[in-house]
Design a protein around this motif. Structure first.
Motif, PDB file in Angstrom:
ATOM      1  N   ALA A 288       0.829  -1.210   0.000  1.00  9.93           N
ATOM      2  CA  ALA A 288       0.000   0.000   0.000  1.00  9.93           C
ATOM      3  C   ALA A 288       0.858   1.253   0.000  1.00  9.93           C
ATOM      4  O   ALA A 288       0.509   2.272  -0.615  1.00  9.93           O
ATOM      5  CB  ALA A 288      -0.938   0.004   1.205  1.00  9.93           C
ATOM      6  N   THR A 289       2.006   1.194   0.658  1.00 14.38           N
ATOM      7  CA  THR A 289       2.931   2.334   0.671  1.00 14.38           C
ATOM      8  C   THR A 289       3.517   2.562  -0.719  1.00 14.38           C
ATOM      9  O   THR A 289       3.619   3.695  -1.192  1.00 14.38           O
ATOM     10  CB  THR A 289       4.065   2.087   1.681  1.00 14.38           C
ATOM     11  OG1 THR A 289       3.511   1.854   2.972  1.00 14.38           O
ATOM     12  CG2 THR A 289       5.000   3.285   1.745  1.00 14.38           C
ATOM     13  N   ILE A 290       3.872   1.476  -1.385  1.00 24.06           N
ATOM     14  CA  ILE A 290       4.396   1.594  -2.747  1.00 24.06           C
ATOM     15  C   ILE A 290       3.346   2.181  -3.684  1.00 24.06           C
ATOM     16  O   ILE A 290       3.653   2.975  -4.578  1.00 24.06           O
ATOM     17  CB  ILE A 290       4.864   0.212  -3.255  1.00 24.06           C
ATOM     18  CG1 ILE A 290       6.014  -0.313  -2.393  1.00 24.06           C
ATOM     19  CG2 ILE A 290       5.288   0.285  -4.724  1.00 24.06           C
ATOM     20  CD1 ILE A 290       6.413  -1.741  -2.703  1.00 24.06           C
ATOM     21  N   LEU A 291       2.078   1.826  -3.461  1.00 26.64           N
ATOM     22  CA  LEU A 291       0.985   2.338  -4.291  1.00 26.64           C
ATOM     23  C   LEU A 291       0.580   3.755  -3.925  1.00 26.64           C
ATOM     24  O   LEU A 291      -0.233   4.369  -4.617  1.00 26.64           O
ATOM     25  CB  LEU A 291      -0.238   1.421  -4.161  1.00 26.64           C
ATOM     26  CG  LEU A 291      -0.103   0.025  -4.771  1.00 26.64           C
ATOM     27  CD1 LEU A 291      -1.302  -0.832  -4.392  1.00 26.64           C
ATOM     28  CD2 LEU A 291       0.026   0.113  -6.282  1.00 26.64           C
ATOM     29  N   GLY A 292       1.128   4.272  -2.823  1.00 29.04           N
ATOM     30  CA  GLY A 292       0.767   5.621  -2.404  1.00 29.04           C
ATOM     31  C   GLY A 292      -0.501   5.685  -1.590  1.00 29.04           C
ATOM     32  O   GLY A 292      -1.040   6.778  -1.366  1.00 29.04           O
ATOM     33  N   GLU A 293      -1.003   4.536  -1.128  1.00 32.97           N
ATOM     34  CA  GLU A 293      -2.228   4.507  -0.345  1.00 32.97           C
ATOM     35  C   GLU A 293      -1.974   4.810   1.131  1.00 32.97           C
ATOM     36  O   GLU A 293      -2.893   5.204   1.843  1.00 32.97           O
ATOM     37  CB  GLU A 293      -2.901   3.137  -0.466  1.00 32.97           C
ATOM     38  CG  GLU A 293      -3.345   2.777  -1.869  1.00 32.97           C
ATOM     39  CD  GLU A 293      -4.454   3.682  -2.361  1.00 32.97           C
ATOM     40  OE1 GLU A 293      -5.237   4.178  -1.531  1.00 32.97           O
ATOM     41  OE2 GLU A 293      -4.538   3.892  -3.586  1.00 32.97           O
ATOM     42  N   VAL A 294      -0.743   4.623   1.591  1.00 29.78           N
ATOM     43  CA  VAL A 294      -0.380   4.911   2.975  1.00 29.78           C
ATOM     44  C   VAL A 294       0.575   6.100   2.983  1.00 29.78           C
ATOM     45  O   VAL A 294       1.623   6.067   2.329  1.00 29.78           O
ATOM     46  CB  VAL A 294       0.298   3.687   3.640  1.00 29.78           C
ATOM     47  CG1 VAL A 294       0.764   4.027   5.051  1.00 29.78           C
ATOM     48  CG2 VAL A 294      -0.658   2.509   3.663  1.00 29.78           C
ATOM     49  N   PRO A 295       0.237   7.170   3.674  1.00 25.79           N
ATOM     50  CA  PRO A 295       1.123   8.351   3.685  1.00 25.79           C
ATOM     51  C   PRO A 295       2.410   8.057   4.438  1.00 25.79           C
ATOM     52  O   PRO A 295       2.402   7.419   5.485  1.00 25.79           O
ATOM     53  CB  PRO A 295       0.281   9.411   4.407  1.00 25.79           C
ATOM     54  CG  PRO A 295      -0.671   8.628   5.252  1.00 25.79           C
ATOM     55  CD  PRO A 295      -0.975   7.367   4.490  1.00 25.79           C
ATOM     56  N   ASN A 296       3.518   8.503   3.874  1.00 21.28           N
ATOM     57  CA  ASN A 296       4.797   8.352   4.554  1.00 21.28           C
ATOM     58  C   ASN A 296       5.173   9.690   5.196  1.00 21.28           C
ATOM     59  O   ASN A 296       5.135  10.745   4.571  1.00 21.28           O
ATOM     60  CB  ASN A 296       5.891   7.892   3.592  1.00 21.28           C
ATOM     61  CG  ASN A 296       6.119   8.851   2.446  1.00 21.28           C
ATOM     62  OD1 ASN A 296       5.171   9.206   1.749  1.00 21.28           O
ATOM     63  ND2 ASN A 296       7.354   9.281   2.241  1.00 21.28           N
ATOM     64  N   ILE A 297       5.501   9.631   6.473  1.00 23.25           N
ATOM     65  CA  ILE A 297       5.831  10.839   7.221  1.00 23.25           C
ATOM     66  C   ILE A 297       7.197  11.360   6.820  1.00 23.25           C
ATOM     67  O   ILE A 297       7.422  12.559   6.719  1.00 23.25           O
ATOM     68  CB  ILE A 297       5.791  10.545   8.737  1.00 23.25           C
ATOM     69  CG1 ILE A 297       4.393  10.046   9.116  1.00 23.25           C
ATOM     70  CG2 ILE A 297       6.149  11.780   9.542  1.00 23.25           C
ATOM     71  CD1 ILE A 297       4.314   9.496  10.511  1.00 23.25           C
ATOM     72  N   ASN A 298       8.101  10.440   6.568  1.00 23.58           N
ATOM     73  CA  ASN A 298       9.449  10.854   6.197  1.00 23.58           C
ATOM     74  C   ASN A 298      10.040   9.802   5.266  1.00 23.58           C
ATOM     75  O   ASN A 298       9.868   8.610   5.470  1.00 23.58           O
ATOM     76  CB  ASN A 298      10.327  10.982   7.456  1.00 23.58           C
ATOM     77  CG  ASN A 298      11.706  11.536   7.126  1.00 23.58           C
ATOM     78  OD1 ASN A 298      11.874  12.228   6.119  1.00 23.58           O
ATOM     79  ND2 ASN A 298      12.683  11.243   7.965  1.00 23.58           N
TER      80      ASN A 298
END
Length: 376
Positions: free
Chosen positions: A58-68
């Motif tokens: 989901a992080t790779i897909l941009g579905e989970v926001p990354n703080i840093n």
């Protein structure tokens, strides 16, 4: 040897992508991840249930926001979700997913996803209509349709989240050998991959107004609403499963929400208005007859014509309301279906196509609504 209680997600790339995540926010889901996938590499990510494998994808897909940190994906992405998502429509439409038909490639995809025998058993082959949520397909068939949808796109990056969770071991092995796009939980298969990542989850962040004019109208509206709601709930709970398999959820939702809303909010106001208008008309005509009785020559034909028009209006209005409700349920069903598959839709970059389809359904609903308003 089997690895117990491990799910697997898989990443295959034709071009490279980079993933750097270093989060210092309290209780982040993923921390200190440094992953670079080069051209042609195939990576399996193994871990226990809840360890964050799906969150990584989901992080790779941009579905989970990354703080840093930085997440970069280059090229077209194809995604298979852990929970199968199938659209209402034909199997062919689900596999093409908006792409143009290439018969040679399409046939090759069917063979690699072991769908040929399944399609032969269906009454209309790949033109068989899949019910809502794929109710007339087994879990393994739905999973393989998902895999075929991803494979047909000829993407640069394939992200598969536990793709063999619903298929048997024999089929999983066949798919693995023919596709080389996914892995099962056996050491012999996983060992063929370029890189295996095993990690644990670091942390988890969890993030009526009524226009009532009289007590009689209130009591009547409340009694009617309770009666209709009770009968509706009784019918829904006693309905056979075949009813839910053949009836779109949007239509059921429309009956439970919009129809009951009309009973609760609009019916009381309309009854009050109708009673007031009726008495006002009776008293007006009564005064006219009392003062100039020959006006009965005009009033009697007028009342007769009004009754005829009212009968014609009632029949037309009832059908227009039915059509309006049916088209509205289509909008609700499509919206609910798209909401469930939002991640898959965004992963394939098909937002515009789904939005255009949604606008078409809204337009189809606006037409009977306009005619209903006009007749009123």
């Amino acid at each position: 040897m089997l690895i117990p209680d491990l799910g697997t997600v898989f990443i295959e790339t034709k071009v490279s992508f980079t993933l750097y995540i270093d989060q210092f926010y309290p209780k982040p889901t993923l921390t200190n991840i440094n992953l670079v996938v080069q051209f042609g590499e195939k990576i399996a990510v193994c871990g226990e249930v809840g360890s964050g494998k799906s969150t990584l994808i989901a992080t790779i897909l941009g579905e989970v926001p990354n703080i840093n940190g930085i997440v970069q994906v280059h090229g077209k992405v194809a995604y298979v979700s852990q929970t199968t998502w199938i659209q209402t429509g034909t199997i062919q439409e689900n596999i093409l997913f908006g792409a143009n038909m290439d018969k040679h490639r399409y046939q090759e995809v069917l063979e690699k996803c072991s769908l040929i025998k399944d399609l032969e058993l269906l009454p209309f082959g790949d033109c068989t209509i899949i019910g809502e949520r794929g109710v007339n397909l087994s879990g393994g068939q739905k999973q393989r349709v998902q895999l075929a949808r991803a494979l047909y796109q000829d993407a640069d990056v394939y992200l598969l989240d536990d793709p063999f969770s619903a298929v048997d071991a024999h089929t999983a092995t066949s798919l693995f050998n023919s596709l080389w796009l996914a892995v099962d939980v056996q050491d012999s298969s996983i060992s063929r991959l370029k890189l295996i990542l095993v990690y644990s989850l670091i942390g988890c962040g969890v993030s009526i107004f009524l226009l009532l004019r009289s007590y009689i109208v209130v009591a009547l509206g409340l009694s009617t609403s309770k009666s209709i709601f009770s009968k509706l709930m009784t019918s829904l709970f006693r309905a056979p499963m075949s009813f839910y398999d053949s009836t779109p959820s949007g239509r059921i939702l429309s009956r439970v929400s919009s129809d009951l809303s009309v009973v609760d909010l609009e019916l009381a106001f309309n009854i009050n208005l109708s009673i007031g208008s009726t008495w006002n008309t009776i008293f007006t005509l009564g005064v006219l007859v009392f003062l100039t009785w020959p006006i009965l020559i005009v009033i009697i034909p007028m009342v007769y014509i009004t009754i005829l028009l009212q009968r014609f209006y009632s029949a037309s209005a009832k059908e227009l309301v039915r059509i309006n409700g049916t088209t509205m349920s289509s909008v609700a069903s499509y919206l609910a279906e798209s909401n469930v598959g939002a991640v898959t839709i965004r992963a394939f970059g098909e937002e515009e196509r789904f939005f255009s389809k949604y606008l078409q359904l809204v337009d189809a609903n606006a037409s009977p609504f306009f005619h209903k308003f006009s007749t009123n």
